[in-house]
Design a protein around this motif. Structure first.
Motif, PDB file in Angstrom:
ATOM      1  N   SER A  52      -2.570  -6.558   0.886  1.00 63.87           N
ATOM      2  CA  SER A  52      -1.427  -7.450   0.647  1.00 63.87           C
ATOM      3  C   SER A  52      -1.582  -8.727   1.462  1.00 63.87           C
ATOM      4  CB  SER A  52      -0.114  -6.766   1.040  1.00 63.87           C
ATOM      5  OG  SER A  52       0.106  -5.606   0.297  1.00 63.87           O
ATOM      6  N   ALA A  56      -1.607 -12.371  -0.136  1.00 69.17           N
ATOM      7  CA  ALA A  56      -0.589 -13.311   0.326  1.00 69.17           C
ATOM      8  C   ALA A  56      -1.228 -14.556   0.930  1.00 69.17           C
ATOM      9  CB  ALA A  56       0.331 -12.632   1.343  1.00 69.17           C
ATOM     10  N   HIS A  70       3.144 -12.192  -5.325  1.00 67.64           N
ATOM     11  CA  HIS A  70       2.351 -10.980  -5.141  1.00 67.64           C
ATOM     12  C   HIS A  70       3.311  -9.806  -5.141  1.00 67.64           C
ATOM     13  CE1 HIS A  70      -0.739  -8.212  -4.042  1.00 67.64           C
ATOM     14  NE2 HIS A  70      -0.052  -7.822  -2.979  1.00 67.64           N
ATOM     15  N   TYR A 102       2.212 -15.149   6.337  1.00 66.64           N
ATOM     16  CA  TYR A 102       1.984 -15.242   4.893  1.00 66.64           C
ATOM     17  C   TYR A 102       3.042 -14.470   4.104  1.00 66.64           C
ATOM     18  CZ  TYR A 102      -2.408 -17.052   6.597  1.00 66.64           C
ATOM     19  OH  TYR A 102      -3.357 -17.791   7.266  1.00 66.64           O
ATOM     20  N   ALA A 103       3.972 -13.836   4.808  1.00 65.58           N
ATOM     21  CA  ALA A 103       5.048 -13.090   4.150  1.00 65.58           C
ATOM     22  C   ALA A 103       6.143 -14.061   3.719  1.00 65.58           C
ATOM     23  CB  ALA A 103       5.599 -12.013   5.076  1.00 65.58           C
ATOM     24  N   VAL A 107       5.950 -12.934  -1.667  1.00 67.33           N
ATOM     25  CA  VAL A 107       5.504 -11.547  -1.499  1.00 67.33           C
ATOM     26  C   VAL A 107       6.705 -10.659  -1.795  1.00 67.33           C
ATOM     27  CG1 VAL A 107       4.587  -9.812   0.075  1.00 67.33           C
ATOM     28  CG2 VAL A 107       3.787 -12.178   0.217  1.00 67.33           C
TER      29      VAL A 107
END
Length: 182
Positions: A52, A56, A70, A102-103, A107
Motif C-alpha cells: 500500500s 500510495a 488506491h 503518503y496516506a 488511500v
C-alpha cells in the motif's frame, strides 16, 4: 517513478514481521512503474501496508493533476475467515499510520472479505490501472478474486505463487487469459 529508495523505505513499513522481502518488493515496484499510470489501483490483502505504501507513494508522486485512488482491501481484524494464522493485529488506522505522509485522501481502506457485498459495492464500479492480490491464499478464495478483478483491470500481480493453492488458482485462471511479459 519509484526508485531504489522505495525498497528501503517500504521495508520499514509495519516493522520486521510484514512478510515481504526486498526481492519481492523489487518485482512489485517494477510492476507499479510499468502499469500504474496515475489512475485508480486496487490491492486485496494489505496486512500492515508495505505494498500500500508503494502504491500510495507512486500516486502521490504522479504528475497527474487528477490523482487516482488506491483501494486497500483487507479484513483489518483477526478472527475473520480462517486465513490469518500467525498474523498480528492490524487495523485500517494502522495501515494509514504505516503509510505515513503518503496516506492522503487518495488511500481508501476497504474493510471486509474481498468478495463480500460490502466490499464489492465499493470496488466493483471502478476500473484500475493495476491490481495486487495477496489476500486469501486458498484456491476457493483466490480463483474467484482473480475472475472478478480480471473485469476491473488489465494487469494483475499475485503474491505467494509457489504456495500450493495459490499456484493452483493462478494456473487455473491463466490458460483462459492472455499472459504476457509486456
Amino acid at each position: 517513478m519509484l526508485g531504489e529508495d522505495s525498497i528501503s523505505e517500504a521495508l520499514l513499513v509495519g516493522g520486521s514481521d510484514s512478510r515481504m522481502l526486498d526481492r519481492e518488493l523489487r518485482v512489485i515496484i517494477d510492476f507499479i512503474n510499468k502499469y500504474h499510470k496515475g489512475g485508480d489501483t486496487l490491492e486485496i490483502g494489505c496486512y500492515k501496508g508495505r505494498v500500500s505504501y508503494l502504491f500510495a507513494r507512486a500516486n502521490f508522486e504522479s504528475e497527474r493533476a487528477d490523482k487516482g485512488n488506491h483501494y486497500a482491501v483487507d479484513v483489518y481484524e483477526l478472527g475473520v475467515g480462517d486465513w490469518n494464522w500467525g498474523y498480528e493485529e492490524h487495523t485500517a488506522e494502522m495501515l494509514l499510520e504505516n503509510i505515513g505522509k503518503y496516506a492522503t485522501e487518495h488511500v481508501i481502506p476497504v474493510k471486509g472479505l474481498s468478495l463480500s457485498y460490502d466490499v464489492m459495492k465499493q470496488v466493483l464500479y471502478h476500473t484500475y490501472d493495476c491490481c495486487f492480490i495477496d489476500g486469501d491464499h486458498r484456491y476457493a478464495g483466490l480463483l474467484p478474486e482473480l475472475l472478478v478483478v480480471d473485469h476491473l483491470c488489465d494487469h494483475i500481480l499475485c503474491h505467494d505463487y509457489g504456495w500450493t493453492e495459490v499456484t493452483d488458482a493462478i494456473n487455473k485462471f491463466c490458460p483462459y487469459h492472455i499472459v504476457t511479459g509486456k
